[in-house]
Structures are given as C-alpha cells and as structure tokens.
Design a protein around this motif. Structure first.
Motif, PDB file in Angstrom:
ATOM      1  N   MET A   1       0.835  -1.203   0.000  1.00  9.39           N
ATOM      2  CA  MET A   1       0.000   0.000   0.000  1.00  9.39           C
ATOM      3  C   MET A   1       0.872   1.255   0.000  1.00  9.39           C
ATOM      4  SD  MET A   1      -3.275  -0.522   2.504  1.00  9.39           S
ATOM      5  CE  MET A   1      -4.645  -1.567   2.050  1.00  9.39           C
ATOM      6  N   SER A   2       0.406   2.292  -0.694  1.00 14.56           N
ATOM      7  CA  SER A   2       1.114   3.565  -0.707  1.00 14.56           C
ATOM      8  C   SER A   2       0.818   4.333   0.576  1.00 14.56           C
ATOM      9  CB  SER A   2       0.683   4.391  -1.918  1.00 14.56           C
ATOM     10  OG  SER A   2      -0.690   4.767  -1.790  1.00 14.56           O
ATOM     11  N   VAL A   3       1.538   5.431   0.744  1.00 15.70           N
ATOM     12  CA  VAL A   3       1.336   6.269   1.934  1.00 15.70           C
ATOM     13  C   VAL A   3      -0.087   6.815   1.968  1.00 15.70           C
ATOM     14  CG1 VAL A   3       2.070   8.373   3.107  1.00 15.70           C
ATOM     15  CG2 VAL A   3       3.770   6.877   2.048  1.00 15.70           C
ATOM     16  N   PHE A   4      -0.585   7.210   0.799  1.00 16.11           N
ATOM     17  CA  PHE A   4      -1.937   7.768   0.739  1.00 16.11           C
ATOM     18  C   PHE A   4      -2.982   6.723   1.130  1.00 16.11           C
ATOM     19  CE2 PHE A   4       0.414  10.535  -2.234  1.00 16.11           C
ATOM     20  CZ  PHE A   4       0.105  11.758  -1.672  1.00 16.11           C
ATOM     21  N   GLU A   5      -2.747   5.492   0.713  1.00 15.25           N
ATOM     22  CA  GLU A   5      -3.685   4.429   1.071  1.00 15.25           C
ATOM     23  C   GLU A   5      -3.670   4.154   2.569  1.00 15.25           C
ATOM     24  OE1 GLU A   5      -4.342   1.155  -2.189  1.00 15.25           O
ATOM     25  OE2 GLU A   5      -2.193   1.587  -2.054  1.00 15.25           O
ATOM     26  N   ILE A   6      -2.487   4.136   3.140  1.00 17.32           N
ATOM     27  CA  ILE A   6      -2.378   3.904   4.585  1.00 17.32           C
ATOM     28  C   ILE A   6      -3.086   5.007   5.351  1.00 17.32           C
ATOM     29  CG2 ILE A   6      -0.763   3.780   6.519  1.00 17.32           C
ATOM     30  CD1 ILE A   6       1.243   2.477   4.606  1.00 17.32           C
ATOM     31  N   VAL A   7      -2.876   6.254   4.908  1.00 18.07           N
ATOM     32  CA  VAL A   7      -3.555   7.388   5.559  1.00 18.07           C
ATOM     33  C   VAL A   7      -5.069   7.262   5.411  1.00 18.07           C
ATOM     34  CG1 VAL A   7      -3.911   9.893   5.438  1.00 18.07           C
ATOM     35  CG2 VAL A   7      -1.605   8.952   5.298  1.00 18.07           C
ATOM     36  N   PHE A   8      -5.518   6.832   4.224  1.00 12.91           N
ATOM     37  CA  PHE A   8      -6.957   6.687   3.990  1.00 12.91           C
ATOM     38  C   PHE A   8      -7.554   5.668   4.952  1.00 12.91           C
ATOM     39  CE2 PHE A   8     -10.457   4.340   2.046  1.00 12.91           C
ATOM     40  CZ  PHE A   8     -11.347   5.360   1.742  1.00 12.91           C
ATOM     41  N   TRP A   9      -6.939   4.491   5.070  1.00 14.23           N
ATOM     42  CA  TRP A   9      -7.505   3.456   5.928  1.00 14.23           C
ATOM     43  C   TRP A   9      -7.388   3.816   7.405  1.00 14.23           C
ATOM     44  CZ3 TRP A   9     -10.823   0.084   4.264  1.00 14.23           C
ATOM     45  CH2 TRP A   9     -10.818  -0.257   2.895  1.00 14.23           C
ATOM     46  N   LEU A  10      -6.324   4.528   7.766  1.00 12.95           N
ATOM     47  CA  LEU A  10      -6.223   4.995   9.153  1.00 12.95           C
ATOM     48  C   LEU A  10      -7.303   6.026   9.460  1.00 12.95           C
ATOM     49  CD1 LEU A  10      -2.356   5.344   9.706  1.00 12.95           C
ATOM     50  CD2 LEU A  10      -3.899   3.612  10.656  1.00 12.95           C
TER      51      LEU A  10
END
Length: 309
Positions: A1-10
């Motif tokens: 997962m990219s950083v943006f995806e991790i931020v989205f799920w968090l």
C-alpha cells in the motif's frame, strides 16, 4: 500500500475517537462500500450494467437472518461464508442469462431479476415475514467474545475489517491477468475471442464473485442490526449504489468507497434538514459531478494530480 492508502484506511478509524455517536452510520457506510465494490467489479471493470444487484445483497441478508431466526445459528463468521456462497451460487446460475444479452436488454434483465426476487420474498411471508420483515434474528458475539453493542463499536470494527478484506481481494482480482481480460471485454467484447479469450466464462466468473461479495455485504447488515427488512431487495438500493459509483468514479475501487461515504453523509445531513426532500440534494450533487467530473470525484482528483505533476 502507498502512503496515501495507509492514511486513507487509518482515517477510517477516526469515528472511534472523534465521532462515536456516528458509529452506527459509519458501519452502514462500510457495509454499503463493500456492496458498491461488488458492483464496481462488474460495472466498472467488466462493463456489465446492472440495476438489480440488490437481489444478491438481499439474498445474503435473508440467508444470514434465516440461519439465526429459523435454524438457531447466529455465529457471524460462518454466517458470512454461507450467505456469500448462496448469493454466489445464485449469481452463477443467473450469469448464464446475463452473458447472453447486452446494452438495454442487459439492463432490463437485471432489473427484472431484481423485481422477481423482491416480489418472491414479499409473497413468501411464512419464511421472510414479507413487509413486516424477518424477526427473531440474534447474532452471537464474534469469536464468542465481542458482543454487538448498542453504540456500534463492534459492528463498525467488524464491518471495517470485512470491507478491508473485500477491498484487498478485489484489488488482487483487478490487477491480475483476469482483471486485464475483464477490461479488454469492457472496451471491445468482439475482439476478445480473436485473441483466444473465453469472454463469456470470464464474465460469468466475475459476476459470481460480485454476487458473493454483495451477499456478504447483505449478511453484514443483518448481523449488525439483527433485522431483515424487505427493503434489502428493493430497486432503490440497486439504483443508489449505481449513483454512488457515478459520484466516486467507476473502475476505481476507491471510487466505490468514496462514493458511498459521500452519498450516505449527504443523505444523513440532508434528511436531518428536510426528511421529505433530501433526494433533491443528492440529485443536485449528481448533476454537478456528471457535468464537471464525468469520471467521478476520484477521476477528477486523479486528473488534477497528473496535471500538477
């Protein structure tokens, strides 16, 4: 997962800390997002236009409810698998008809199947409860430990985990050679046989997977609310999920999630202002998106990022 995806799920965890009174709505968003992803698999990636996918959502909801209310089995994890398997089986049978028609005929076939299922459930009051809904549903605690509470902590946690798993499975599918074949079918179905692609079999497979995932979403709704209403099979639910995909952007799994979030939040706030005319705001939002962001909100954001990049 990219950083943006991790931020989205968090960011999906924020309701636990900042909006605990909206956890019930958040669980509905997660369930609806899973349903929207299931529709995006066939609409956004395979080009199968549908207005009756609530049939599989409702079947999953009723199977989970009947397991508990009629058979006394309320274990949630196995209930999800059984509901998904049943909806997938019905989807596989229906796919033999779906793959043989296109365009307007396809739209009418999916719509007709949805109406037939709705009226069948309405007529079988001895089994489904008809318009009164299915009563007596009792979902057991998850792993015999996490009980479904009134505030929605367990329901949202459970729904969010299933949504994440459904998303990861869907992304694996669309990024595989099978997903590439689906996009080829969507772009030009007549050329696929020329390169040796069994396009009908591919469509049947993705339709079955989509039906199973929709069934899991329906079962989630039953387990998190302990109720099953006839509305789970309604045309309105099928139409709403298509609107969500248009808002977020079809052919983008995150578009299904984003569209679900926007649609349900706007509906919640607009219904609070005026319970009778809240669809006016949904229609206005839809018109704005279609006119200025024809590929959905996520498509517009992607275009903006590419332009600035």
């Amino acid at each position: 997962m990219s950083v943006f995806e991790i931020v989205f799920w968090l960011s999906m965890l924020l309701p636990f800390f900042f909006f605990p009174t909206y956890l019930t709505l958040a669980s509905q968003v997660a369930i609806t997002a899973l349903f929207a992803i299931s529709v995006d698999l066939i609409l956004g990636y395979a080009g199968i236009v549908t207005l009756g996918h609530a049939m599989f959502f409702g079947l999953g909801a009723y199977v989970a409810g009947l397991l508990s209310a009629r058979l006394g089995w309320g274990e949630p994890i196995s209930g999800l698998f059984i509901a998904g398997a049943f909806a997938g089986l019905v989807g596989f049978v229906a796919s033999y008809l779906i793959v043989r028609v296109q365009h307007m005929a396809l739209l009418m076939v999916t719509l007709g199947l949805g109406f037939l299922t709705y009226e069948l459930a309405n007529a079988m009051t001895w089994l489904t409860g008809g318009t009164d809904g299915l009563s007596g549903v009792n979902t057991w605690p998850i792993f015999n430990h996490f009980r479904f509470d009134l505030w929605g902590y367990t329901a949202y946690s459970y729904s969010l985990v299933v949504l994440l798993l459904g998303f990861l499975i869907s992304r694996r599918i669309v990024n595989s050679s099978f997903g590439l074949a689906l996009r080829g079918i969507r772009e030009n179905v007549r050329r696929m046989p020329a390169i040796g692609s069994e396009h009908r079999w591919h469509l049947q497979k993705v339709y079955t997977i989509s039906a199973a995932m929709a069934g899991v979403a329906g079962a989630l709704l039953t387990q998190s609310t302990n109720t099953v209403a006839l509305e789970v099979l309604s045309f309105q639910r099928s139409a709403d999920v298509v609107v969500m995909l248009i808002l977020g952007g079809t052919g983008r799994l995150y578009g299904a999630i984003l569209g679900s979030i926007i649609f349900l939040l706007v509906r919640d706030q607009a219904a609070g202002l005026n319970p009778q005319y809240w669809y006016f705001w949904i229609g206005l939002l839809l018109m704005i998106v279609v006119l200025f962001l024809p590929k959905g909100i996520l498509g517009g954001l992607s275009r903006l990022v590419r332009r600035n990049g």
